[in-house]
Design a protein around this motif. Structure first.
Motif, mmCIF file in Angstrom:
data_model
loop_
_atom_site.group_PDB
_atom_site.id
_atom_site.type_symbol
_atom_site.label_atom_id
_atom_site.label_comp_id
_atom_site.label_asym_id
_atom_site.label_seq_id
_atom_site.Cartn_x
_atom_site.Cartn_y
_atom_site.Cartn_z
ATOM 1 N N ASP A 128 0.781 -1.124 -0.010
ATOM 2 C CA ASP A 128 -0.007 -0.101 -0.038
ATOM 3 C C ASP A 128 0.825 1.305 -0.027
ATOM 4 O OD1 ASP A 128 -2.381 -1.206 -0.006
ATOM 5 O OD2 ASP A 128 -3.236 -0.602 1.861
ATOM 6 N N CYS A 129 2.087 1.010 -0.550
ATOM 7 C CA CYS A 129 2.885 2.287 -0.453
ATOM 8 C C CYS A 129 2.364 3.422 -1.245
ATOM 9 C CB CYS A 129 4.423 1.977 -1.070
ATOM 10 S SG CYS A 129 5.207 0.920 0.033
ATOM 11 N N GLU A 130 1.393 3.065 -2.362
ATOM 12 C CA GLU A 130 1.148 4.087 -3.351
ATOM 13 C C GLU A 130 -0.017 4.822 -2.723
ATOM 14 O OE1 GLU A 130 -0.177 2.142 -6.566
ATOM 15 O OE2 GLU A 130 -1.716 0.763 -5.608
ATOM 16 N N ARG A 131 -0.633 4.305 -1.504
ATOM 17 C CA ARG A 131 -1.394 5.080 -0.847
ATOM 18 C C ARG A 131 -0.897 6.463 0.124
ATOM 19 N NH1 ARG A 131 -6.497 3.317 1.114
ATOM 20 N NH2 ARG A 131 -7.254 1.395 -0.057
ATOM 21 N N LEU A 132 0.535 6.184 0.241
ATOM 22 C CA LEU A 132 1.212 7.558 0.814
ATOM 23 C C LEU A 132 2.008 8.065 -0.347
ATOM 24 C CD1 LEU A 132 2.840 5.592 3.946
ATOM 25 C CD2 LEU A 132 1.322 7.339 3.995
ATOM 26 N N ILE A 133 2.641 7.434 -1.155
ATOM 27 C CA ILE A 133 3.488 8.083 -2.093
ATOM 28 C C ILE A 133 2.961 8.103 -3.479
ATOM 29 C CG2 ILE A 133 5.799 8.075 -3.008
ATOM 30 C CD1 ILE A 133 5.787 8.405 0.072
ATOM 31 N N ARG A 134 2.658 9.273 -3.985
ATOM 32 C CA ARG A 134 1.981 9.581 -5.199
ATOM 33 C C ARG A 134 3.170 10.557 -6.029
ATOM 34 N NH1 ARG A 134 -2.660 11.268 -1.914
ATOM 35 N NH2 ARG A 134 -2.011 13.279 -2.526
ATOM 36 N N ASN A 135 3.432 9.827 -7.091
ATOM 37 C CA ASN A 135 4.394 10.523 -8.086
ATOM 38 C C ASN A 135 4.003 11.777 -8.137
ATOM 39 O OD1 ASN A 135 6.599 8.884 -8.658
ATOM 40 N ND2 ASN A 135 5.597 7.431 -9.721
ATOM 41 N N GLY A 136 4.942 12.818 -8.244
ATOM 42 C CA GLY A 136 4.875 14.201 -8.594
ATOM 43 C C GLY A 136 4.056 15.027 -7.840
ATOM 44 N N LEU A 174 12.255 20.439 -4.992
ATOM 45 C CA LEU A 174 11.487 19.495 -5.083
ATOM 46 C C LEU A 174 11.147 18.468 -4.051
ATOM 47 C CD1 LEU A 174 9.545 18.223 -7.355
ATOM 48 C CD2 LEU A 174 11.572 16.683 -7.819
ATOM 49 N N ARG A 175 12.396 18.468 -3.277
ATOM 50 C CA ARG A 175 12.382 17.738 -1.817
ATOM 51 C C ARG A 175 11.440 18.480 -0.819
ATOM 52 N NH1 ARG A 175 18.139 17.835 -2.481
ATOM 53 N NH2 ARG A 175 18.418 19.112 -0.522
ATOM 54 N N LEU A 176 11.623 19.803 -0.985
ATOM 55 C CA LEU A 176 10.659 20.726 0.020
ATOM 56 C C LEU A 176 9.160 20.480 -0.296
ATOM 57 C CD1 LEU A 176 12.809 23.956 0.238
ATOM 58 C CD2 LEU A 176 12.315 22.255 2.115
ATOM 59 N N SER A 177 8.974 20.556 -1.640
ATOM 60 C CA SER A 177 7.597 20.067 -1.939
ATOM 61 C C SER A 177 6.849 18.986 -1.706
ATOM 62 C CB SER A 177 7.421 20.568 -3.649
ATOM 63 O OG SER A 177 6.147 20.264 -4.006
ATOM 64 N N TYR A 178 7.821 17.927 -2.029
ATOM 65 C CA TYR A 178 7.207 16.600 -1.627
ATOM 66 C C TYR A 178 7.097 16.340 -0.097
ATOM 67 C CZ TYR A 178 8.215 14.959 -6.320
ATOM 68 O OH TYR A 178 8.109 14.823 -7.716
ATOM 69 N N SER A 179 8.151 16.797 0.770
ATOM 70 C CA SER A 179 8.010 16.577 2.120
ATOM 71 C C SER A 179 6.745 17.273 2.559
ATOM 72 C CB SER A 179 9.419 16.868 2.771
ATOM 73 O OG SER A 179 9.520 18.701 2.591
ATOM 74 N N LYS A 180 6.488 18.552 2.188
ATOM 75 C CA LYS A 180 5.334 19.126 2.508
ATOM 76 C C LYS A 180 4.085 18.512 2.385
ATOM 77 C CE LYS A 180 3.119 23.821 2.449
ATOM 78 N NZ LYS A 180 3.055 25.150 1.573
ATOM 79 N N ASN A 181 4.032 17.817 1.165
ATOM 80 C CA ASN A 181 2.776 17.251 0.684
ATOM 81 C C ASN A 181 2.486 16.100 1.288
ATOM 82 O OD1 ASN A 181 2.478 19.505 -0.977
ATOM 83 N ND2 ASN A 181 2.890 18.417 -2.965
ATOM 84 N N LEU A 182 3.577 15.367 1.747
ATOM 85 C CA LEU A 182 3.533 13.977 2.292
ATOM 86 C C LEU A 182 2.956 14.099 3.678
ATOM 87 C CD1 LEU A 182 3.798 10.982 2.366
ATOM 88 C CD2 LEU A 182 6.033 11.287 2.756
ATOM 89 N N ASN A 183 3.785 15.226 4.208
ATOM 90 C CA ASN A 183 3.194 15.519 6.019
ATOM 91 C C ASN A 183 1.901 15.819 5.826
ATOM 92 O OD1 ASN A 183 3.114 17.765 8.115
ATOM 93 N ND2 ASN A 183 4.510 16.159 8.725
#
Length: 358
Positions: free
Chosen positions: A289-297, A324-333
């Motif tokens: 279920d990793c894709e429930r957390l991690i969505r490409n882009g 890009l790292r900052l954007s991904y980390s903010k969105n995942l959080n």
């Protein structure tokens, strides 16, 4: 309501972390929360809340009648309503149930090899399932599997969740600050450290100052030996570091700039939740279920499993792009706060408990 979390050990694995986190979280939500480690203690013992009643059985064998009797007496003396049995501890819970019909069993399935469920041994589990009032699955594949296999047992999907770890910081990571990649996983073949190490060899050609940090229990077995021999063969011993099992995961994550998960098979890994909770950008394989957390882009990079080229490419992309790292980390959080928060999980869990006792 009085609920006991039953787990085989307190080593720093995913199921063990969930058992401790649930016991700690229930302490302020029900009459009394209990936790029992049946076979072995470990580093997670230090993270058990003082408000949780703790028991260690020191179980010596698969069928240990002394351990059964001790747990039975404890359940009876403490008036425990529910045994929440994690992973293989369902067998001991069932033996207690046979001697004390009043207690309710909720089984929590943490099986990590969701891609290989057809090969899963189920004979004993099928027999014991007759005594379960409810089963909980950590991902949707396991929920579907349990619903088909154990038709008389209601099954619910309850996602894993991560919490802040307040253990005293002890681990100091090697490498340059701001250029560390963290892989938080026990040294098991399922976690596929070998593909990650091979990918990191390619990474260093583009980003030579970065280092990789492998944190998780080292079982000193054949797989562990293969990891170390691969590091030596690829001449990566000054760029890839092995730390073993550590209790201060929060402090370790705070020293890292990028989180990675390279598993060949998964459920819903605690590591990804911990990365996101602490604001790490993530590269993960597309398993379980990793894709429930991690969505490409959006919340990170998702790559095929056992593909060192794809894994290396995604790592290099994030290493070279801080925005890009900052954007991904903010969105995942934010995604974790909405869908995998402690409050969300406990609301669902308490609802299950209440249904079981009604």
């Amino acid at each position: 309501m009085r609920v006991l979390q039953l787990i085989d050990s307190l080593e720093a694995g995913g199921a063990e972390r969930v058992a401790v986190n649930v016991a700690n979280g229930l302490a302020s939500r029900i009459e009394q929360s209990f936790l029992c480690a049946t076979r072995k203690e470990g580093t997670l013992k230090e993270t058990i809340s003082k408000e949780v009643e703790y028991l260690f059985l020191d179980k010596q064998r698969t069928v240990d009648f002394k351990a059964v009797v001790r747990l039975l007496r404890y359940v009876q003396s403490q008036n425990i309503d529910i045994i929440h049995a994690h992973s293989s501890s369902f067998f001991l819970a069932t033996m207690v149930k046979l001697l004390h019909r009043k207690v309710t069993i909720v089984w929590h399935d943490h099986y990590g090899e969701s891609e290989f469920l057809d090969d899963r041994p189920t004979k004993i589990l099928a027999i014991c399932s007759r005594y379960f009032t409810h089963s909980i699955a950590v991902n949707t594949s396991l929920e579907t599997w349990a619903s088909q296999r154990f038709k008389g047992v209601p099954t619910s999907y309850v996602p894993n969740f991560a919490v802040q770890n307040y253990a005293t910081p002890q681990t100091v990571l090697e490498g340059v600050t701001g250029k560390r990649v963290l892989h938080l996983a026990n040294l098991r073949a399922q976690k596929d450290h070998i593909t990650l190490i091979k990918a990191f060899k390619h990474v260093l050609e583009a980003c030579p100052d970065w280092t990789l940090h492998l944190v998780g229990k080292d079982f000193n077995d054949a797989y562990s030996a293969s990891i170390k021999s691969t590091l030596k063969r690829l001449e990566l011993e000054q760029s890839v570091f092995i730390y073993g099992s550590r209790n201060d995961s929060d402090a370790i994550i705070k020293q890292s700039s990028l989180g990675v998960l390279s598993s060949a098979s998964e459920g819903l890994p605690i590591a990804l939740l911990e990365y996101g909770l602490h604001g790490l950008p993530v590269v993960s394989t597309q398993v379980g279920d990793c894709e429930r957390l991690i969505r490409n882009g959006d919340t990170g990079c998702l790559v095929p499993s056992q593909n060192e080229q794809a894994l290396a490419k995604a790592l290099i992309l994030l290493m070279k792009n801080e925005n890009l790292r900052l954007s991904y980390s903010k969105n995942l959080n934010a995604h974790i706060a909405t869908h995998f928060s402690e409050e969300f999980v406990f609301k669902k869990l308490l609802s299950i408990y209440k249904r079981c006792l009604s």
